[in-house]
Design a protein around this motif. Sequence first.
Motif, short mmCIF file in Angstrom:
data_model
loop_
_atom_site.label_atom_id
_atom_site.label_comp_id
_atom_site.label_asym_id
_atom_site.label_seq_id
_atom_site.Cartn_x
_atom_site.Cartn_y
_atom_site.Cartn_z
N PHE A 1 42.83 31.11 36.18
CA PHE A 1 42.33 30.33 35.17
C PHE A 1 42.97 29.05 35.00
O PHE A 1 44.09 28.87 34.92
N ASP A 2 42.13 27.76 34.88
CA ASP A 2 42.90 26.79 34.61
C ASP A 2 43.37 26.61 33.12
O ASP A 2 43.00 27.42 32.28
N ALA A 3 43.58 25.43 32.78
CA ALA A 3 44.17 25.22 31.52
C ALA A 3 43.22 25.03 30.54
O ALA A 3 43.55 25.28 29.26
N ASP A 4 41.97 25.08 30.58
CA ASP A 4 40.87 24.91 29.89
C ASP A 4 40.09 26.61 29.58
O ASP A 4 38.92 26.71 29.16
N GLY A 5 40.62 27.39 30.60
CA GLY A 5 40.34 28.76 30.63
C GLY A 5 39.07 28.86 31.71
O GLY A 5 38.17 29.69 31.63
N ARG A 6 38.84 27.82 32.40
CA ARG A 6 37.80 27.84 33.37
C ARG A 6 38.11 28.89 34.86
O ARG A 6 39.39 28.54 35.21
N PRO A 7 37.36 29.90 35.09
CA PRO A 7 37.70 30.73 36.23
C PRO A 7 37.74 30.07 37.51
O PRO A 7 36.62 29.22 37.79
N VAL A 8 38.62 30.22 38.43
CA VAL A 8 38.75 29.35 39.66
C VAL A 8 38.92 30.19 40.80
O VAL A 8 39.85 31.05 40.76
N ILE A 9 38.39 30.22 41.66
CA ILE A 9 38.50 30.93 43.05
C ILE A 9 39.42 30.36 43.87
O ILE A 9 39.31 29.11 44.31
N THR A 10 40.45 30.98 44.33
CA THR A 10 41.89 30.55 45.09
C THR A 10 41.45 30.88 46.42
O THR A 10 40.66 31.75 46.96
N ASP A 11 42.36 30.40 47.41
CA ASP A 11 42.44 30.67 48.86
C ASP A 11 40.98 30.38 49.53
O ASP A 11 40.69 31.30 50.39
N VAL A 12 40.56 29.51 49.35
CA VAL A 12 39.29 29.35 49.87
C VAL A 12 39.60 28.51 51.19
O VAL A 12 40.63 27.87 51.48
N GLY A 13 38.68 29.09 52.21
CA GLY A 13 39.05 28.64 53.55
C GLY A 13 40.00 29.35 54.41
O GLY A 13 40.22 29.13 55.64
#
Length: 444
Positions: free
Chosen positions: A153-165
Amino acid sequence: MDNFRAAGADPGTLLGMESEDISGYSLRRGLGSGSAGTVWLLRDLATGRHAVLKRIPKTAVVAPSEFIGDLDLAHTIDHPHLARLLEVRESDQEWLLFSQYVAAGTLTSLLERRGALSPGELVTLISPLAQGLSALHRSGLTHGHLDLDDIMFDADGRPVITDVGLRALAPPSTPAADLTALGAIAHQAGGTPKTFPASLFTTTADVLAQQTLHRATPLPISLNFTQEPEPTPAPPSPAMSLRRPQPPGQRRGGFRQSALKFLRTKRAAYGILAACGAGALTTLAIGLAAAGVLGQPAPNPTAAVDKPSTPPAQPTRATEGQWLQTLQALDVRRSHAFATLDPTELNSVYVPGSSPWSADRDLLSSYRKQQLHIEGLRLQIHSVTVETQGKTTVVLRVVDRFIAGVAVTPAGRRTTFPPGKPTTRRVTLTAAANTWRISEIAEA
């Protein structure tokens, strides 16, 4: 790292890296290890922003050409729900991947802090993640090993997928396998087979993003921090149309002071931005628009405001429809005032000198000082009911919701304000000079 500096040693060298390996960055601390190898927090010396370094041993890469091709593709993707790959470097022993820093931790940590998510929170989680996977699949990539630790989650609470690629580090995968993994995440995070059946995750990512919106009403995801994460500074939200005025004892200069306090503490003035104990609602603008949730377009402000009809003694459906148009037109004018940063335009929205007029002028003034333009400010009005009406005054019971707005800096950096929850207010309109203006706003 501070001990390394005190001893006069180069921290990169002590960690098995040459100083040129991380040239342009300051090494801060270790973040642990995961599917991508060891992970470190850096600071970009050019921008001052945090970044993440993933160190991947070359021995972990079985097919280097495929790995490099995937990284090239990942570097071209810019999506709010996919962690950006900023730069790739190669040393004799390892690959160095510099990526976007996502401040508020993993979904695993969130579930450990507070337990399962509600159905509405799961909608706010799963639909944006499906949008991110859709962008990934359109580029020709798959994730390949999606799990709870890959969702942050970023600072605004947005879910983010990591380890792309990094699919080359896992067994071969398909887009369908990514969606199956997302279904498992939904169930691990609290979803039930009834609300989030396995069949929901057997379509394409685009369709899944839309269908998820119908499973429950989207709700803010409570990040449940006892201390705040390190957020990216953001301006206070302008979600003030039809807003309750501040108490008289706090209003004089108080709004500007609270805005400045926000900039110092990095807390949002609007409660659903990520902050200690507050929920954060992900921007679902694309999905909500497709689902028809964003309401009607605003009418011509001149037609709706400058030429109002006098309501009859007993309200009718048509009369309440007229007041809806009037409020929508006033919101269009308010949006234009914030886009142009012209406080005089607020005189056609509010009765000058009224509490909501003063509060909006203070907010607009704080934006002017920060040189922030607010684009696309928009309110969705769910319902309007006439409570009392006279020849020059009407009191309306209004259910509304802030749904859109983007703050733009002089350098072009854009910060999207998250949508709000429906709120019921009592709005008083006063007729003057052949137009209606808002003179008072109170909680209903």
